[in-house]
Design a protein around this motif. Structure first.
Motif, PDB file in Angstrom:
ATOM      1  N   GLN A   1       6.976   6.826  -1.683  1.00 35.52           N
ATOM      2  CA  GLN A   1       6.412   8.046  -1.092  1.00 35.52           C
ATOM      3  C   GLN A   1       6.054   7.827   0.366  1.00 35.52           C
ATOM      4  N   ILE A   2       5.445   6.688   0.667  1.00 32.41           N
ATOM      5  CA  ILE A   2       5.062   6.377   2.043  1.00 32.41           C
ATOM      6  C   ILE A   2       6.284   6.138   2.918  1.00 32.41           C
ATOM      7  N   LEU A   3       7.279   5.479   2.361  1.00 37.97           N
ATOM      8  CA  LEU A   3       8.491   5.170   3.125  1.00 37.97           C
ATOM      9  C   LEU A   3       9.491   6.322   3.143  1.00 37.97           C
ATOM     10  N   ASN A   4       9.184   7.393   2.392  1.00 37.17           N
ATOM     11  CA  ASN A   4      10.100   8.539   2.273  1.00 37.17           C
ATOM     12  C   ASN A   4      11.469   8.111   1.757  1.00 37.17           C
ATOM     13  N   ASP A   5      11.460   7.164   0.808  1.00 36.58           N
ATOM     14  CA  ASP A   5      12.720   6.667   0.251  1.00 36.58           C
ATOM     15  C   ASP A   5      13.307   7.596  -0.814  1.00 36.58           C
ATOM     16  N   GLN A   6      12.488   8.533  -1.312  1.00 26.15           N
ATOM     17  CA  GLN A   6      12.958   9.470  -2.315  1.00 26.15           C
ATOM     18  C   GLN A   6      12.508  10.872  -1.958  1.00 26.15           C
ATOM     19  N   THR A   7      13.296  11.857  -2.373  1.00 28.07           N
ATOM     20  CA  THR A   7      12.921  13.234  -2.119  1.00 28.07           C
ATOM     21  C   THR A   7      11.755  13.624  -3.016  1.00 28.07           C
ATOM     22  N   SER A   8      10.987  14.610  -2.600  1.00 27.66           N
ATOM     23  CA  SER A   8       9.848  15.070  -3.392  1.00 27.66           C
ATOM     24  C   SER A   8      10.300  15.583  -4.749  1.00 27.66           C
TER      25      SER A   8
ATOM     26  N   ALA B   1      -5.257   1.118   2.808  1.00 26.10           N
ATOM     27  CA  ALA B   1      -5.078  -0.302   3.084  1.00 26.10           C
ATOM     28  C   ALA B   1      -4.151  -0.550   4.264  1.00 26.10           C
ATOM     29  N   LEU B   2      -3.295   0.417   4.568  1.00 34.20           N
ATOM     30  CA  LEU B   2      -2.320   0.246   5.647  1.00 34.20           C
ATOM     31  C   LEU B   2      -2.813   0.780   6.991  1.00 34.20           C
ATOM     32  N   LYS B   3      -3.976   1.396   7.025  1.00 30.95           N
ATOM     33  CA  LYS B   3      -4.467   1.943   8.290  1.00 30.95           C
ATOM     34  C   LYS B   3      -4.849   0.865   9.298  1.00 30.95           C
ATOM     35  N   PRO B   4      -5.624  -0.161   8.903  1.00 31.14           N
ATOM     36  CA  PRO B   4      -5.939  -1.203   9.890  1.00 31.14           C
ATOM     37  C   PRO B   4      -4.765  -2.139  10.105  1.00 31.14           C
ATOM     38  N   PRO B   5      -4.706  -2.827  11.250  1.00 30.64           N
ATOM     39  CA  PRO B   5      -3.655  -3.824  11.475  1.00 30.64           C
ATOM     40  C   PRO B   5      -3.711  -4.918  10.416  1.00 30.64           C
ATOM     41  N   ALA B   6      -2.584  -5.606  10.225  1.00 37.15           N
ATOM     42  CA  ALA B   6      -2.476  -6.622   9.172  1.00 37.15           C
ATOM     43  C   ALA B   6      -3.549  -7.704   9.300  1.00 37.15           C
ATOM     44  N   ALA B   7      -3.940  -8.032  10.542  1.00 32.88           N
ATOM     45  CA  ALA B   7      -4.920  -9.100  10.753  1.00 32.88           C
ATOM     46  C   ALA B   7      -6.277  -8.773  10.145  1.00 32.88           C
ATOM     47  N   PHE B   8      -6.568  -7.492   9.943  1.00 34.75           N
ATOM     48  CA  PHE B   8      -7.870  -7.086   9.429  1.00 34.75           C
ATOM     49  C   PHE B   8      -7.899  -6.988   7.909  1.00 34.75           C
ATOM     50  N   LEU B   9      -6.749  -7.063   7.264  1.00 42.45           N
ATOM     51  CA  LEU B   9      -6.695  -6.954   5.803  1.00 42.45           C
ATOM     52  C   LEU B   9      -6.422  -8.335   5.219  1.00 42.45           C
TER      53      LEU B   9
ATOM     54  N   ARG C   1       5.706  -5.036   4.498  1.00 43.22           N
ATOM     55  CA  ARG C   1       4.389  -4.760   5.072  1.00 43.22           C
ATOM     56  C   ARG C   1       4.490  -4.049   6.427  1.00 43.22           C
ATOM     57  N   ASP C   2       5.275  -4.597   7.348  1.00 43.81           N
ATOM     58  CA  ASP C   2       5.393  -4.007   8.687  1.00 43.81           C
ATOM     59  C   ASP C   2       6.017  -2.620   8.625  1.00 43.81           C
ATOM     60  N   GLN C   3       7.014  -2.457   7.781  1.00 48.32           N
ATOM     61  CA  GLN C   3       7.676  -1.161   7.637  1.00 48.32           C
ATOM     62  C   GLN C   3       6.714  -0.104   7.103  1.00 48.32           C
ATOM     63  N   LEU C   4       5.896  -0.478   6.134  1.00 46.64           N
ATOM     64  CA  LEU C   4       4.907   0.443   5.578  1.00 46.64           C
ATOM     65  C   LEU C   4       3.844   0.794   6.613  1.00 46.64           C
ATOM     66  N   TYR C   5       3.402  -0.207   7.360  1.00 39.38           N
ATOM     67  CA  TYR C   5       2.378   0.017   8.386  1.00 39.38           C
ATOM     68  C   TYR C   5       2.883   0.988   9.451  1.00 39.38           C
ATOM     69  N   LEU C   6       4.115   0.793   9.904  1.00 38.12           N
ATOM     70  CA  LEU C   6       4.681   1.679  10.919  1.00 38.12           C
ATOM     71  C   LEU C   6       4.843   3.101  10.384  1.00 38.12           C
ATOM     72  N   ALA C   7       5.196   3.227   9.114  1.00 38.36           N
ATOM     73  CA  ALA C   7       5.348   4.552   8.512  1.00 38.36           C
ATOM     74  C   ALA C   7       4.023   5.302   8.498  1.00 38.36           C
TER      75      ALA C   7
ATOM     76  N   GLN D   1       1.396   4.699  10.536  1.00 37.23           N
ATOM     77  CA  GLN D   1       1.000   4.984  11.914  1.00 37.23           C
ATOM     78  C   GLN D   1       1.762   6.179  12.473  1.00 37.23           C
ATOM     79  N   GLU D   2       3.036   6.288  12.127  1.00 35.52           N
ATOM     80  CA  GLU D   2       3.842   7.412  12.595  1.00 35.52           C
ATOM     81  C   GLU D   2       3.355   8.721  11.979  1.00 35.52           C
ATOM     82  N   ARG D   3       2.965   8.660  10.715  1.00 39.47           N
ATOM     83  CA  ARG D   3       2.508   9.875  10.026  1.00 39.47           C
ATOM     84  C   ARG D   3       1.163  10.342  10.563  1.00 39.47           C
ATOM     85  N   ASP D   4       0.281   9.388  10.917  1.00 42.69           N
ATOM     86  CA  ASP D   4      -1.086   9.733  11.290  1.00 42.69           C
ATOM     87  C   ASP D   4      -1.296   9.903  12.792  1.00 42.69           C
ATOM     88  N   ARG D   5      -0.312   9.573  13.595  1.00 46.24           N
ATOM     89  CA  ARG D   5      -0.535   9.648  15.047  1.00 46.24           C
ATOM     90  C   ARG D   5      -0.679  11.099  15.495  1.00 46.24           C
ATOM     91  N   PRO D   6      -1.490  11.328  16.549  1.00 48.64           N
ATOM     92  CA  PRO D   6      -1.635  12.693  17.070  1.00 48.64           C
ATOM     93  C   PRO D   6      -0.290  13.221  17.560  1.00 48.64           C
TER      94      PRO D   6
END
Length: 220
Positions: free
Chosen positions: A48-55, A90-98, A129-135, A137-142
């Motif tokens: 769902q986060i990676l949009n790998d499947q249709t709704s 869990a994916l909102k903070p950078p990896a170093a904080f989790l 991990r990095d792919q999920l984090y970027l997904a 950040q892209e979804r939540d950015r202004p």
């Protein structure tokens, strides 16, 4: 060894999100649900986060789970939404904080089973991990309107019989943004030069901040 709560907040905050508490409660109500099915739902939350499947295909899978194991679609959705919520928070903070151990402790406090904790751990500290984090950040950015067109013109009025001197030249700027807004403003040459100076100064300060060693440590 001090409790990590004394110096770091849980990844979900100090108040348990309703979506997660409902997920845990529903898992208890559906205790007969095989772990293989729960594992599949956690994998779907990652997709769902990676949009790998249709709704549509995802809803179809969840509906089939509800039908096969004689539980309501609402219960399946509560579990699935809770899993998605855990990953997003869990994916909102950078990896170093989790930190892995602290993350597991947080999930134990939420009353997730060790098997579910292991699945979340494999996702959040695995190869994607990095792919999920970027997904996330892209979804939540202004998302502000972008610039579509930009035009400018120099307006100069020369002296005439009714004027004793030249009028100061003005710069006219016209913008068109992606939300179909047309913006027009004008500035004097003096004010435009001030804008150029302050913009260059700001960019220089941003480069200096970006080069700070402390920020580099946070990114690692």
């Amino acid at each position: 060894m001090p409790d990590h709560r004394s110096y770091q907040d849980p990844f979900y905050g100090w108040t348990t999100p309703k979506a997660i508490s409902l997920c845990v409660q529903t898992l208890k109500e559906c205790s007969a649900l095989p772990f293989e099915v729960i594992q599949k739902m956690i994998a779907l939350s990652e997709a769902q986060i990676l949009n790998d499947q249709t709704s549509t295909s995802m809803l179809d899978i969840l509906w089939k789970i509800a039908k096969k194991y004689s539980i309501s679609v609402d219960q399946v959705m509560l579990i699935f939404n809770g899993f998605v919520h855990v990953l997003r928070l869990a994916l909102k903070p950078p990896a170093a904080f989790l930190k892995p151990d602290i993350f597991k402790d947080d999930l134990r406090d939420l009353k997730f089973s060790e098997q579910i904790i292991g699945e979340f751990y494999n996702i959040l500290f695995g190869a994607k991990r990095d792919q999920l984090y970027l997904a996330i950040q892209e979804r939540d950015r202004p998302r502000l309107p972008s610039l579509q067109t930009f035009d400018w013109n120099l307006d100069v009025t020369l002296t005439t019989a009714s004027l004793s001197r030249c009028i100061e030249p003005l710069l006219l700027f016209q913008f068109r943004t992606s939300d179909n807004r047309n913006l027009t403003f004008e500035v004097s040459i003096k004010k435009f030069n001030e804008l150029r100076y302050k913009t260059a100064l700001l960019l220089k300060e941003m480069e200096e901040v970006d080069g700070k060693q402390a920020l580099k440590l946070l990114e690692t």
